[in-house]
Enzyme design. Structure first.
Site, PDB file in Angstrom:
ATOM      1  N   GLN A  54      43.541  39.893  47.348  1.00 20.57           N
ATOM      2  CA  GLN A  54      42.442  40.210  49.132  1.00 20.57           C
ATOM      3  C   GLN A  54      42.346  41.508  49.509  1.00 20.57           C
ATOM      4  O   GLN A  54      41.944  41.882  50.257  1.00 20.57           O
ATOM      5  CB  GLN A  54      43.465  39.049  49.758  1.00 20.57           C
ATOM      6  N   HIS A 148      48.335  34.193  43.080  1.00 21.18           N
ATOM      7  CA  HIS A 148      47.652  33.853  43.561  1.00 21.18           C
ATOM      8  C   HIS A 148      46.255  33.740  43.727  1.00 21.18           C
ATOM      9  O   HIS A 148      45.299  34.259  44.438  1.00 21.18           O
ATOM     10  CB  HIS A 148      48.220  35.180  44.683  1.00 21.18           C
ATOM     11  N   ASN A 192      51.186  31.099  44.138  1.00 20.85           N
ATOM     12  CA  ASN A 192      50.754  30.387  45.877  1.00 20.85           C
ATOM     13  C   ASN A 192      49.662  29.200  45.557  1.00 20.85           C
ATOM     14  O   ASN A 192      49.221  28.983  45.358  1.00 20.85           O
ATOM     15  CB  ASN A 192      49.607  31.493  46.311  1.00 20.85           C
ATOM     16  N   GLU A 193      50.109  28.028  46.966  1.00 17.63           N
ATOM     17  CA  GLU A 193      50.647  26.993  47.147  1.00 17.63           C
ATOM     18  C   GLU A 193      50.018  26.398  45.216  1.00 17.63           C
ATOM     19  O   GLU A 193      48.482  25.486  45.460  1.00 17.63           O
ATOM     20  CB  GLU A 193      48.798  26.829  48.480  1.00 17.63           C
TER      21      GLU A 193
END
Length: 443
Positions: A54, A148, A192-193
Site C-alpha cells: 500500500q 499483508h 495481517n488479518e
C-alpha cells in the site's frame, strides 16, 4: 531520499509538527471534557502503521499488481508508485519520530524477497535490513508483518493458500526472513488479518458485484494460464482457512527456531459484532468471523493484534445497515470508535494473550472527526486498562494516505496527506493532536 530524511516532508511541515508537539498541554486540554487521561503503562507502544504494497509502490511481482492492471478489475485504480515508501522510508520514519512515536508497524513484501519459487533475493533482504536499521535509528521499535494480503505472483499461480503445500512454502519464507532480519525486529506477525476471507463472506454481495468478481478472476486465469490462480480475499474461506492456520503454526515454529527471543503474534480483523433484536446472534456471528483462529491464537502466538474500525450488526437475515442517520466514514463504515474497547474485551476473555492494538483508524474528509475518533478510541483503551486487561499499544492506521486496495486513493486514513506527484508528506492537525498524546504518554 535526502540525507536527513526530511526531503519530501518539507521543513515547514516538520516545524509545524514540532510546534504541535510543543503545544501538548493545550491540545490535551481541548480534548473531550469526559476524557481523564493518565500515564500509560510502562513500555506502552505509540505509533502508526503502514503496509508494504500500500505504500512502497511498484510491487510488480505480486498478485495484487496483476489484479489491479488487468481488465476487468475490482480495483478503482492502480497502486502505481503508491507513496514511494520503498525509497522514502526514512522520510516516513522521520515523520513518526517527530511525532514522538516509539514504534512503527510496517510490512516485509514476500513478492520482493522470493521473486520466484525457491529463489531468495539477497539484494531485497539487504534492502529490508536497511529499512529496519533506519527505523531503529529513529527510535522506533519495528513491528513487522510478513504477509499483508499480498503474495508473490508465482505463489498465486500455483493456487495460493488453496494449495496443500502452501504452509510449507510460507514457513520457508518466514524462516528465511527471521534468520536474516529477525534480530532487527521488535515484534513480528505472520499474517495481517488472517481471517479476512471470513469477514468478506459476511458482507452481502449484489449480483452485479459477484459477476464482476467472476469476470476479474477469469481475466487473471487467462492472463496467467493458471486455472488455480488464487487471491486470498476472494478465495473460498472454507478451503483457505485450515491451510492458512497450518501455515501460521509452521511459520510460528520456524521463526521461533531461528529467533527464540522474538515475540511472534497474529492479527485478526476484530470488528465489534452486535445483534439486532432477540435472540442474540452475537455468538453465532463471532464463530463465523473468527472460526478456529481463536484456538490457533491460543496455542501459537505470543501476543494478539486487535484491528478494529467499526461495529457490524446482524439480525436473522444477515448483516444490517447502520442505523438511520448514523455518521458514515469515507470507507462506508459507521463512525463508531467505541468498538475498539469491545473487541479488546472480546480478545481478553476469548484468547487471553497480551493484546496490542495494531490497527485503529478512520477515513474522513473532516480531520476534526479523526481527532474525535482517536480520542474516543483511546478512552476505550484506558477503560480496558482500568479493568485489568493487558493492552500494550495503540497503533493508528495509517501514518500516510496510501493505496486502500479496491478503493484506491479515495479514502484518506492518514495522519499525513501525500501529494500524488511530488510525494510530499503534509501532516494534518490530527497528527499533531495524536503526537501530543504520545509525547505525554497519557492514555
Amino acid at each position: 531520499m535526502s540525507g536527513d530524511g526530511a526531503g519530501a516532508i518539507g521543513r515547514r511541515a516538520l516545524i509545524q509538527a514540532a510546534a504541535g508537539v510543543a503545544a501538548a498541554p493545550a491540545l490535551l486540554a481541548n480534548a473531550s471534557a469526559a476524557t481523564q487521561r493518565k500515564p500509560a503503562p510502562k513500555g506502552f507502544l505509540w505509533g502508526a502503521a503502514i503496509s508494504a504494497h500500500q505504500s512502497e509502490g511498484n510491487n510488480t511481482n505480486s498478485d495484487a499488481w496483476l489484479a489491479e492492471n488487468i481488465r476487468p478489475t475490482l480495483f478503482k485504480e492502480r497502486s502505481g508508485d503508491a507513496c514511494d515508501s520503498y525509497h522514502r522510508y526514512d522520510e516516513d520514519f522521520a515523520l513518526a519520530e517527530t511525532f514522538g512515536f516509539n514504534c512503527y508497524r510496517l510490512g516485509i513484501e514476500w513478492a520482493r524477497i522470493e521473486p520466484s519459487e525457491g529463489h531468495f533475493s539477497n539484494a531485497e533482504l539487504d534492502h529490508y535490513a536497511r529499512v529496519l536499521t533506519a527505523c531503529r535509528k529513529r527510535g522506533l521499535a519495528p513491528v513487522v508483518t510478513l504477509s499483508h494480503f499480498t503474495v508473490p505472483l508465482w505463489f498465486a499461480r500455483r493456487g495460493g493458500f488453496e494449495a496443500s503445500d502452501a504452509p510449507q512454502l510460507f514457513a520457508r519464507y518466514c524462516r528465511t526472513v527471521a534468520e536474516r532480519l529477525g534480530g532487527l525486529m521488535h515484534l513480528v506477525t505472520t499474517f495481517n488479518e488472517a481471517n479476512i476471507g471470513l469477514l468478506v463472506a459476511l458482507f452481502p454481495q449484489s449480483e452485479a458485484g459477484a459477476a464482476l468478481q467472476r469476470e476479474a478472476q477469469a481475466a487473471l486465469v487467462a492472463a496467467t494460464g493458471a486455472p488455480k490462480f488464487s487471491r486470498l480475499a476472494f478465495a473460498d474461506p472454507a478451503v483457505t482457512t485450515p491451510i492458512m492456520q497450518q501455515a501460521h503454526r509452521l511459520a510460528y515454529e520456524a521463526i521461533k527456531a531461528a529467533r527464540p527471543e522474538l515475540p511472534v503474534g497474529i492479527t485478526l480483523t476484530t470488528q465489534d459484532i452486535q445483534s439486532v433484536g432477540a435472540p442474540s446472534l452475537v455468538a453465532d456471528y463471532e464463530r463465523r468471523l473468527y472460526g478456529d483462529w481463536v484456538d490457533v491464537a491460543r496455542s501459537h502466538a505470543d501476543f494478539f493484534g486487535v484491528q478494529c474500525y467499526t461495529r457490524l450488526r446482524f439480525d436473522e437475515h444477515g448483516m444490517v445497515a447502520p442505523p438511520q442517520g448514523a455518521e458514515l466514514t469515507l470507507s462506508g463504515y459507521e463512525f463508531y470508535p467505541q468498538a475498539l474497547a469491545d473487541t479488546i474485551r472480546w480478545a481478553h476473555r476469548t484468547i487471553g494473550k497480551p493484546i496490542y492494538v495494531t490497527e485503529s483508524g478512520v477515513a474522513v474528509a473532516d480531520d476534526a472527526r479523526r481527532i474525535a475518533f482517536i480520542d474516543r478510541a483511546l478512552d476505550g483503551v484506558r477503560k480496558c486498562l482500568d479493568e485489568g486487561i493487558s493492552v500494550h499499544s495503540y497503533i493508528y492506521w495509517s501514518l500516510l494516505d496510501n493505496f486502500e486496495w479496491t478503493s484506491g486513493y479515495a479514502v484518506p486514513f492518514g495522519l499525513a496527506a501525500v501529494d500524488r506527484q511530488s510525494f510530499r508528506r503534509t501532516p494534518r492537525p490530527s497528527a499533531f493532536h495524536f503526537a501530543a498524546i504520545a509525547r505525554a504518554n497519557l492514555i
